[in-house]
Design an enzyme around this catalytic site. Structure first.
Site, PDB file in Angstrom:
ATOM      1  N   ASN A  84      24.931 -16.309  40.443  1.00 43.85           N
ATOM      2  CA  ASN A  84      24.562 -17.300  41.452  1.00 43.85           C
ATOM      3  C   ASN A  84      25.810 -18.106  41.779  1.00 43.85           C
ATOM      4  OD1 ASN A  84      21.491 -17.031  41.630  1.00 43.85           O
ATOM      5  ND2 ASN A  84      21.856 -17.161  39.417  1.00 43.85           N
ATOM      6  N   GLU A  85      26.475 -17.707  42.824  1.00 46.89           N
ATOM      7  CA  GLU A  85      27.767 -18.279  43.172  1.00 46.89           C
ATOM      8  C   GLU A  85      27.582 -19.516  44.047  1.00 46.89           C
ATOM      9  OE1 GLU A  85      29.837 -14.837  44.675  1.00 46.89           O
ATOM     10  OE2 GLU A  85      30.449 -14.300  42.642  1.00 46.89           O
ATOM     11  N   PRO A  86      28.643 -20.275  44.285  1.00 48.08           N
ATOM     12  CA  PRO A  86      28.529 -21.474  45.116  1.00 48.08           C
ATOM     13  C   PRO A  86      27.782 -21.190  46.419  1.00 48.08           C
ATOM     14  CG  PRO A  86      30.692 -21.381  44.129  1.00 48.08           C
ATOM     15  CD  PRO A  86      30.013 -20.105  43.743  1.00 48.08           C
TER      16      PRO A  86
ATOM     17  N   SER B 180      34.769 -13.449  41.440  1.00 48.05           N
ATOM     18  CA  SER B 180      33.881 -12.691  40.554  1.00 48.05           C
ATOM     19  C   SER B 180      34.334 -11.243  40.427  1.00 48.05           C
ATOM     20  CB  SER B 180      32.443 -12.744  41.081  1.00 48.05           C
ATOM     21  OG  SER B 180      31.926 -14.052  40.975  1.00 48.05           O
TER      22      SER B 180
END
Length: 659
Positions: A183-185, A202
């Site tokens: 769950n990235e920015p 990532s």
């Protein structure tokens, strides 16, 4: 034998009450900026044992009711020690996992084969293959599913978790962008299991830690909403390289820009971290903002340097008002006035600067970081990889040689996995030309060249991995010798230790062993140096620097009572991954523009580690660029504090063996 002494470097300078307060009142004061519960441990092993004990307690509680315990697993670095402890509990204490289901947090997508460099394969290797869990209770995203079926698969995955009654305890790590899972920015609080496109950071992590040459562009991950439904969440984080993101997640407001910060909104989430990962928390880095301090020289220096930054003044211009308005009145009480404190810290910093890292002969050394005698000294520089010496202290290395000290360099590892196949092909082209010119009738050499070139260029045939690694190690050895020649270190003083822990042929290394320590001890006993330099750069993402440092410190720990050691000092350098903070610096070696250029040239001798190096980390700059910019920044900082202006400075911290 003590094999984790590097952790003591931080512990020795931070009072225990800052990270392990004795009562609730002190805890409340110290953690006033922290928006989620945090437990800080001496090291990853102690923290992992605590979490393992909690897992066991919850497992037994649910199993006693005849219910399945559901554990959410992370496949990253954070879980290694925890999984090792769970395996130990199973094998040595009979802990059963028959009534446990596990949920894999994420998986790269797509993967050609289900277990091809997958996170599930890592979890199996670390934990699942060593316990008695029912394979039917291992729940993981399918990384080989057809693209048209991904959305349905994600929905079914959510339903599978719900059918189990939800996750009882979810383990998490934290990414460099503040991501939890993938769950990235930008990920929303209500997000569920889904396919997500990976950002460049990532993908670099995947290349570094799992050895992907072309990392997948996407991942299937539990969403933040799914994670937040877990009854209990524990985020694990170890190491200095995570300290900045840990502080942001814990102390800054919850935000989609930093997904880990959403854990602040969970009513049963906590961070379990080591003292290194806690390094940027206010109670550790700036304790004067939250409590009455145990002032020592280094903490005073840290506070004054911080104050200079806050008010944008050099040290000697700080006033009583500056101190009072920034929670530093205690120092006024100790010193009587800002002037007295300013003078002390200014002089302390001034005395760190020396152009004689080996000590200046026939000089008063009262306020110098190194002794005048003996002169010349026998100096031993330990370098984890075959380039850390020149990257981190190339200017000092040359200065020591030029000032007529007997300088030895010991390369602790071969560095062979950090060489691309293209580099071997380039050298094979030279070999081919050499054969044609000087050995045209040598059939054995020609045959070996043909086998190796076909395998490397066209991937035809097969040659042993050990042979490839030997060639790569030979390339790095040649580059190291070239750099040593350039700075003036005699070839007979260059030592290649090839510590066994490194020689696995893969990114994953073995733990430190007695064999590693004995190799280091043998060299120390042979040379009996007056000065030892070691890499204290613990932010190396693969951990090689830490293992190398632990090997040297363990050897020193064994030898510290020998007669020759009484006249030996140990200096720690940094530079490849980070620099020492100015309040810790005890020796600062200034470099002229010419010396900095010479250092760059020494680093450039390591041609295989330029643009094509596979492990440049999360810093886009090449190693020589990082080194120069860090050295210039240290010099600029000294100047901002009111000290002399230099082109660049290499910094060192003294290590005193623990008794």
């Amino acid at each position: 034998m003590r094999t984790n002494l590097s952790s003591q470097i931080t512990l020795n300078r931070i009072p225990e009450r800052y990270y392990r307060p004795t009562d609730a009142f002190e805890l409340a004061a110290l953690t006033r900026f922290e928006k989620v519960p945090v437990e800080i441990f001496d090291d990853a092993l102690r923290g992992s044992k605590k979490v393992a004990a909690e897992i066991v307690g919850l497992m037994k509680e649910k199993n006693s009711k005849g219910e399945l315990f559901v554990l959410g697993l992370t496949g990253g670095r954070a879980g290694i020690e925890l999984y090792s402890e769970l395996v130990r509990l199973h094998k040595e204490e009979g802990l059963s996992f028959k009534k446990v289901a596990v949920v894999n947090l994420y998986e790269y997508y797509p993967l050609v084969k289900a277990m091809d460099k997958s996170f599930l394969s890592r979890i199996k290797e670390m934990l699942l293959d060593h316990i008695d869990i029912d394979p039917a209770n291992i729940i993981s995203p399918d990384a080989t599913i057809d693209r048209k079926d991904v959305m349905a698969h994600c929905k079914a995955f959510e339903e599978k978790i719900n059918a189990l009654g939800g996750i009882d305890l979810q383990l998490l790590g934290i990414g460099r962008g503040g991501n939890i899972g993938f769950n990235e920015p930008g990920s929303q609080l209500n997000s569920t299991t889904r396919l997500i496109m990976l950002n460049s950071e990532s993908r670099k992590e995947a290349a570094r830690h799992l050895g992907f040459s072309e990392p997948p562009v996407s991942s299937i991950t539990l969403g933040i909403g799914t994670i937040m439904k877990a009854k209990r969440i524990v985020l694990l984080s170890w190491g200095e390289d995570k300290s900045a993101v840990v502080r942001t997640a814990i102390e800054e407001p919850a935000s989609v820009a930093f997904p880990a910060s959403f854990l602040q909104l969970h009513n049963n989430a906590s961070f379990v971290i080591d003292i290194h990962a806690a390094g940027e928390l206010t109670r550790i880095s700036k304790p004067w903002l939250v409590t009455s301090c145990d002032w020592d020289d280094k903490l005073i220096r840290r506070a004054i340097v911080w104050l200079c930054q806050q008010v944008n003044k050099p040290i000697l211009k700080l006033t009583d008002k500056d101190y009072s308005e920034h929670n530093l009145s205690e120092l006024l009480n100790i010193f009587g006035s800002a002037y007295n404190c300013n003078i002390k810290i200014f002089n302390d910093l001034q005395h760190t600067i020396t152009g004689w890292p080996g000590g200046k002969p026939d000089a008063d050394d009262t306020y110098r970081p190194e002794r005048a005698t003996p002169f010349p000294k026998k100096v031993l520089v330990f370098s984890p990889h075959p380039d850390d010496d020149v990257i981190s202290m190339g200017g000092t290395l040359k200065r020591l040689v030029d000032q007529h000290h007997e300088v030895h360099v010991a390369y602790e590892t071969s560095g062979n996995i950090a060489v691309n196949d293209d580099e071997i092909i380039r050298f094979l082209s030279f070999v081919k030309g050499y054969i044609e010119m000087f050995e045209p009738d040598n059939k054995d050499l020609k045959a070996r060249y043909e086998i190796q070139s076909k395998f490397l260029v066209r991937k035809e045939g097969q040659i042993p991995l050990s042979e490839i690694l030997s060639m790569k190690g030979l390339i790095r050895r040649g580059e190291a010798k070239a750099a040593c020649r350039y700075v003036g270190v005699s070839s007979k003083n260059v030592h290649f230790l090839n510590l066994p822990f490194y020689e696995t042929g893969t990114i994953k290394k073995n733990p430190i062993s007695q064999a590693d320590i004995e190799i280091v001890k043998a060299l120390l006993q042979e040379l009996k140096p007056h000065q030892i330099y070691v890499a204290g750069d613990l932010a190396d993402p693969h951990g090689t620097h830490k293992v190398c440092l632990d090997a040297v410190l363990a050897a020193i720990d064994d030898l510290k009572n020998e007669v020759w050691f009484k006249d030996c000092r140990i200096w720690m350098y940094r530079g490849a991954w980070m620099e020492w903070e100015i309040d810790h610096i005890e020796m600062a070696v200034p470099l002229s523009p010419e010396e900095l250029r010479s250092k760059r040239n020494a680093i450039l001798k390591h041609q295989s580690q330029m643009e094509s190096a596979p492990f440049l980390g999360n810093d886009e700059r090449l190693f020589w660029q990082r080194s120069e910019e860090r050295n210039r920044a240290t010099a600029a900082f000294y100047n901002e504090l009111g000290l002399a202006a230099y082109e660049a400075i290499e910094a060192f911290v003294r290590y005193i063996p623990i008794q």
